[in-house]
Design an enzyme around this catalytic site. Sequence first.
Site, PDB file in Angstrom:
ATOM      1  N   CYS A   1      -0.508   4.127   2.242  1.00 14.01           N
ATOM      2  CA  CYS A   1      -0.263   3.942   3.683  1.00 14.01           C
ATOM      3  C   CYS A   1       1.206   4.182   4.032  1.00 14.01           C
ATOM      4  CB  CYS A   1      -0.603   2.518   4.129  1.00 14.01           C
ATOM      5  SG  CYS A   1      -2.029   1.793   3.352  1.00 14.01           S
ATOM      6  N   ASP A   2       2.121   3.640   3.230  1.00 12.48           N
ATOM      7  CA  ASP A   2       3.535   3.595   3.639  1.00 12.48           C
ATOM      8  C   ASP A   2       4.460   4.523   2.867  1.00 12.48           C
ATOM      9  OD1 ASP A   2       2.880   1.656   5.513  1.00 12.48           O
ATOM     10  OD2 ASP A   2       3.045   0.049   4.032  1.00 12.48           O
TER      11      ASP A   2
ATOM     12  N   CYS B   1       0.842  -1.211   0.000  1.00 14.46           N
ATOM     13  CA  CYS B   1       0.000   0.000   0.000  1.00 14.46           C
ATOM     14  C   CYS B   1       0.869   1.251   0.000  1.00 14.46           C
ATOM     15  CB  CYS B   1      -0.902  -0.013   1.230  1.00 14.46           C
ATOM     16  SG  CYS B   1      -1.889   1.483   1.377  1.00 14.46           S
TER      17      CYS B   1
END
Length: 308
Positions: A133-134, A130
């Site tokens: 997200c990261d 992701c």
Amino acid sequence: MYDVVIIGGGPAGLASGVYTSRGGMRTLILEKMAVGGQAVLTEKIENYPGFSDGIGGMELLSRFEQQAKKFGCEIKFEEVKKIERANNKILVSAGEVYESLAVILAVGASPRKLNIPGEKEFTGRGVSYCATCDGPFFRDKTVAVIGGGDSAVEEAIYLTKFAAKVYLIHRRDRLRAAKILQERAFSNKKIEFVWNSVPVEISGENFVEKIFLKNLKTDQNSSLVVNGVFVFAGNIPNTAFLDGFVELDKNGFIIVNGEMKTSQDGFFAAGDCVSKKLYQVVTAAGDGATAAFSAQKFVEELKGIAYD
Ligand code: NAP
């Protein structure tokens, strides 16, 4: 007793919920994690009609949710463990056992793993599925993106917001992704393409430090120094628990007809778990609407109130 239980609260499940609830069907969505499905992990969706400047995945799907709830759709956060038939009723076992006349399977799909040494060990320590997200953890760092589809190319472009360099590693010599994404990636100076190559190992001490590659044309091995590896190698449907219950294709996707009916009477399916050609939020929503229409017709026939 519900008229319709929808399993999965992604775009397909929520769209189904909008239609069945608005159609006066008592509807329950069962979602095991969070509403919105994989689409909420997309920073910007720019091909959902009606939003010419694009719309955040989270924003779009929270609008789907509000709309379903507005028409009376209930949403519960429980994982479905078992489904069985009891005469004309269907019993869906999650946190409790729910009775329903029809079920819409909108269980979605999950990222395909590479299954190479180091992938599991470094997940959360440099290996990610992701970018939204990261990505911010990789400011001024070097990352590798695996895959050549829409997700890999879109997310590689997104990662250039943070990373100093992005290697896009693909097993062929051209991309599967949409042309518009390809053009953007080819003109992005931070992206370097590594063609005809597959990752064979990810290594490091505490965090990812290197990725080892094999060139499929030359058979030669090489390695790249990277701080992160983002895997976008496609999806596998979340249908293992349905095997033997509804007919699946050889890759585990649910086989449906044009009305989104499965092989099991009273069971309909929609979205990324279905065997089809185009996996998009808009097609998931369209499937959801069709599945809802068919489920409603099925329920009304059972009740003897269908309008033919
Ligand atoms: P995808 O289209 O299935 O692409 C997966 C990519 O990973 C392919 O290029 C594939 O190579 C490669 N791959 C598969 N297994 C691999 C392995 N073991 N090792 C290395 N590479 C591997 O998946 P996706 O990009 O996640 O997209 C899924 C669906 O969502 C698609 O229908 C896509 O159109 C849609 N989507 C749309 C958008 C958008 O419209 N903006 C954004 C994201 C996703 P090959 O090409 O050789 O098979």
